[in-house]
Design an enzyme around this catalytic site. Structure first.
Site, PDB file in Angstrom:
ATOM      1  N   GLY A 248     -13.607  -3.487   0.855  1.00 54.04           N
ATOM      2  CA  GLY A 248     -14.979  -2.986   1.023  1.00 54.04           C
ATOM      3  C   GLY A 248     -15.311  -1.879   0.032  1.00 54.04           C
ATOM      4  O   GLY A 248     -16.408  -1.833  -0.513  1.00 54.04           O
TER       5      GLY A 248
ATOM      6  N   GLY B  22      -9.396  -7.882  -0.301  1.00 60.76           N
ATOM      7  CA  GLY B  22      -8.103  -8.031   0.352  1.00 60.76           C
ATOM      8  C   GLY B  22      -7.530  -9.428   0.215  1.00 60.76           C
ATOM      9  O   GLY B  22      -6.364  -9.596  -0.159  1.00 60.76           O
TER      10      GLY B  22
ATOM     11  N   LYS C 188     -17.861 -14.352   3.372  1.00 67.19           N
ATOM     12  CA  LYS C 188     -19.060 -13.719   3.899  1.00 67.19           C
ATOM     13  C   LYS C 188     -20.041 -13.333   2.819  1.00 67.19           C
ATOM     14  O   LYS C 188     -19.832 -12.377   2.088  1.00 67.19           O
ATOM     15  CB  LYS C 188     -18.651 -12.463   4.664  1.00 67.19           C
ATOM     16  CG  LYS C 188     -18.562 -12.658   6.156  1.00 67.19           C
ATOM     17  CD  LYS C 188     -18.396 -11.311   6.755  1.00 67.19           C
ATOM     18  CE  LYS C 188     -18.738 -11.184   8.202  1.00 67.19           C
ATOM     19  NZ  LYS C 188     -18.424  -9.804   8.635  1.00 67.19           N
TER      20      LYS C 188
ATOM     21  N   ARG D 234       0.826  -1.218   0.000  1.00 68.88           N
ATOM     22  CA  ARG D 234       0.000   0.000   0.000  1.00 68.88           C
ATOM     23  C   ARG D 234       0.856   1.263   0.000  1.00 68.88           C
ATOM     24  O   ARG D 234       0.450   2.272  -0.577  1.00 68.88           O
ATOM     25  CB  ARG D 234      -0.939  -0.003   1.194  1.00 68.88           C
ATOM     26  CG  ARG D 234      -2.080  -0.970   0.983  1.00 68.88           C
ATOM     27  CD  ARG D 234      -3.039  -0.935   2.130  1.00 68.88           C
ATOM     28  NE  ARG D 234      -4.221  -1.711   1.811  1.00 68.88           N
ATOM     29  CZ  ARG D 234      -5.068  -2.187   2.713  1.00 68.88           C
ATOM     30  NH1 ARG D 234      -4.852  -1.950   3.996  1.00 68.88           N
ATOM     31  NH2 ARG D 234      -6.118  -2.878   2.346  1.00 68.88           N
TER      32      ARG D 234
HETATM   33  P1  ADP Z   1     -11.920 -10.939  -0.004  1.00 70.76           P
HETATM   34  O1  ADP Z   1     -11.080 -10.407   1.121  1.00 70.76           O
HETATM   35  O2  ADP Z   1     -11.131 -11.197  -1.238  1.00 70.76           O
HETATM   36  O3  ADP Z   1     -13.137 -10.091  -0.249  1.00 70.76           O
HETATM   37  P2  ADP Z   1     -13.291 -12.751   1.760  1.00 70.76           P
HETATM   38  O4  ADP Z   1     -12.768 -11.992   2.913  1.00 70.76           O
HETATM   39  O5  ADP Z   1     -14.762 -12.682   1.491  1.00 70.76           O
HETATM   40  O6  ADP Z   1     -12.469 -12.376   0.434  1.00 70.76           O
HETATM   41  O7  ADP Z   1     -12.971 -14.300   1.946  1.00 70.76           O
HETATM   42  C1  ADP Z   1     -11.679 -14.808   2.100  1.00 70.76           C
HETATM   43  C2  ADP Z   1     -11.689 -15.974   3.039  1.00 70.76           C
HETATM   44  O8  ADP Z   1     -12.591 -16.959   2.594  1.00 70.76           O
HETATM   45  C3  ADP Z   1     -10.339 -16.654   3.084  1.00 70.76           C
HETATM   46  O9  ADP Z   1      -9.825 -16.504   4.392  1.00 70.76           O
HETATM   47  C4  ADP Z   1     -10.636 -18.119   2.765  1.00 70.76           C
HETATM   48  O10 ADP Z   1      -9.940 -19.028   3.591  1.00 70.76           O
HETATM   49  C5  ADP Z   1     -12.112 -18.198   3.044  1.00 70.76           C
HETATM   50  N1  ADP Z   1     -12.763 -19.300   2.322  1.00 70.76           N
HETATM   51  C6  ADP Z   1     -12.791 -19.539   1.006  1.00 70.76           C
HETATM   52  N2  ADP Z   1     -13.429 -20.681   0.737  1.00 70.76           N
HETATM   53  C7  ADP Z   1     -13.819 -21.197   1.917  1.00 70.76           C
HETATM   54  C8  ADP Z   1     -14.530 -22.368   2.309  1.00 70.76           C
HETATM   55  N3  ADP Z   1     -14.968 -23.243   1.410  1.00 70.76           N
HETATM   56  N4  ADP Z   1     -14.748 -22.578   3.619  1.00 70.76           N
HETATM   57  C9  ADP Z   1     -14.302 -21.697   4.540  1.00 70.76           C
HETATM   58  N5  ADP Z   1     -13.633 -20.561   4.243  1.00 70.76           N
HETATM   59  C10 ADP Z   1     -13.386 -20.325   2.939  1.00 70.76           C
HETATM   60 MG    MG Z   2     -11.304 -10.525   3.264  1.00 67.93          MG
END
Ligand code: ADP
Ligand code: MG
Length: 400
Positions: A377, A354, A203, A39
């Protein structure tokens, strides 16, 4: 036709001026040093441009979630040190965000000087968007620059307040902000077709808005990661002990009906008997998830099916890993999708989030994407079509 766009640092004369720049220096700190300076590096083009134009550069950012008790862990000291190394010039680090010492230091700045304010969240007024704090910050500046796209979805004193209390203060985007708005803007409003969206991660609640919005414009939406489990469950499949957002199953059912074949779910998955890097794991059809197992990655047939859809795409937006990529054995689905995107030379590929960005970097493929957003976000809210408060306050310019 005349269009309006946000003014940038290129559109203003900054020479000799005090330029207050909101950057995103919210970096991980370990043992008193910066553990990942991505960053900080991302803000360098704007900072260097301002220095080349003889500005007095005053930087500010939040860092983590400090409380009065744990402040020491969130001081900007380590950031100032790393910035000095990267810029190759001294950075004066303030011990406060506002106050007499800051006013004094700013009054003595010469063109080409760099000053970094202390963590903006050391001031309780930051998150409350307190006008008094905003006024003290605004008083330091002849011009305001926002280059912190990752914080632009928050209406805080340093992101929106400064301009709100001083509407006459010129307020423009930095280069990073400009690029984020341009690339994400293309995904939102003018995607070249076929436009394919890949969604995963943990989420559902955070991503429902963006899913709804992109369902209107995308040609296909591929769902993997933990997010897929809720959809599989909504279809009546047994997902065992997988991560499921129980509150979202009704919503998932509605979206499935509404979307028809636009929405693609995994056909096979990797299941594990525990949430651990050395768990017993194997691939099963989604119809045969053992009740005592959990889904941790998409399977090889799903990777193939998603690859087929992606191979003709001209625009791809990806948010959310396909599996628990933090455990190397369950990173294969995520890395496979990253490799497919990296190979799409005719397409615009934009990665937001992230963890998704971290996965792409871990795969060594960040440079092969058109754009890896620095905002988690913020990128999701932008793609939902929401107005980001930190963007809304920036000045506009009419263009032919
Ligand atoms: P981003 O930060 O890219 O928006 P998220 O925060 O929504 O993504 O999700 C990332 C997390 O999702 C990671 O820590 C990953 O381990 C978890 N994840 C992905 N697939 C699964 C799964 N099948 N079961 C549990 N956790 C998962
Ligand atoms: Mg995340």
């Amino acid at each position: 036709m005349a269009t309006r766009r946000k003014k940038t640092v290129r559109d203003v004369d900054v020479s000799g001026k005090r330029v207050l720049v909101r950057v995103d220096f919210n970096v991980p700190i370990q043992d008193g040093t910066v553990a990942d300076d991505t960053r900080i590096r991302a803000a360098l083009p704007t900072i260097r441009h301002l220095l080349e134009q003889n500005a007095k550069v005053i930087l500010m950012s939040h860092l983590g979630r400090p409380t009065p008790e744990n402040r020491d862990r969130f001081t900007m000291g380590p950031v100032a040190k790393r910035l000095e190394t990267l810029l190759g010039k001294p950075v004066t680090k303030m011990d406060a965000v506002v106050g007499p010492e800051v006013d004094e230091a700013v009054a003595h700045m010469a063109p080409g000087d760099v000053l970094l304010l202390e963590n903006t969240r050391f001031e309780p007024g930051e998150k409350k968007n307190d006008p008094e704090l905003a006024r003290r910050l605004a008083a330091l500046a002849d011009l305001y620059v926002n280059d912190a796209f990752g914080s632009a979805h928050r209406a805080h004193a340093s992101t929106t307040g400064v301009k709100q209390v001083r509407p006459d203060l010129p307020a423009v985007a930095g280069f990073l902000m400009e690029r984020e708005l341009e690339m994400l803007g293309r995904v939102l409003s003018a995607p070249q077709r076929p436009f394919v969206v890949v969604l995963g991660g943990a989420k559902i609640a955070d991503k429902i808005g963006v899913l709804r919005r992109l369902l209107q414009t995308a040609d296909a939406i591929l769902i993997g990661g933990g997010m897929a489990n809720t959809f599989l469950k909504a279809k009546g499949l047994d997902v065992g002990r997988s991560l499921v957002d129980e509150e979202a199953t009704d919503l998932a059912r509605q979206l499935l009906e509404q979307a028809g074949d636009k929405l693609r779910l995994p056909v096979d998955v990797v299941v594990a008997d525990r949430f651990a890097p050395d768990a017993e794991a194997h691939v099963v059809d989604v119809a045969h998830i053992p009740p005592d197992h959990m889904v941790v990655d998409i399977g090889p047939r799903t990777v193939q099916a998603f690859t087929d859809v992606l191979s003709s795409a001209r625009t791809v937006f990806w948010n959310g890993p396909m599996g628990v990529f933090e455990f190397p054995r369950f990173a294969e689905g995520t890395f496979a999708i990253a490799r497919v995107l990296a190979g799409l030379n005719q397409a615009i590929t934009v990665v937001g989030g992230g963890d998704s960005a971290a996965a792409v970097r871990q795969a060594g493929l960040a440079d092969r994407m058109t754009h890896v957003s620095t905002g988690g976000g913020a990128s999701l809210e932008f793609l939902e079509g929401k107005t980001l408060p930190g963007v809304a306050v920036l000045d506009e310019i009419e263009e032919e």
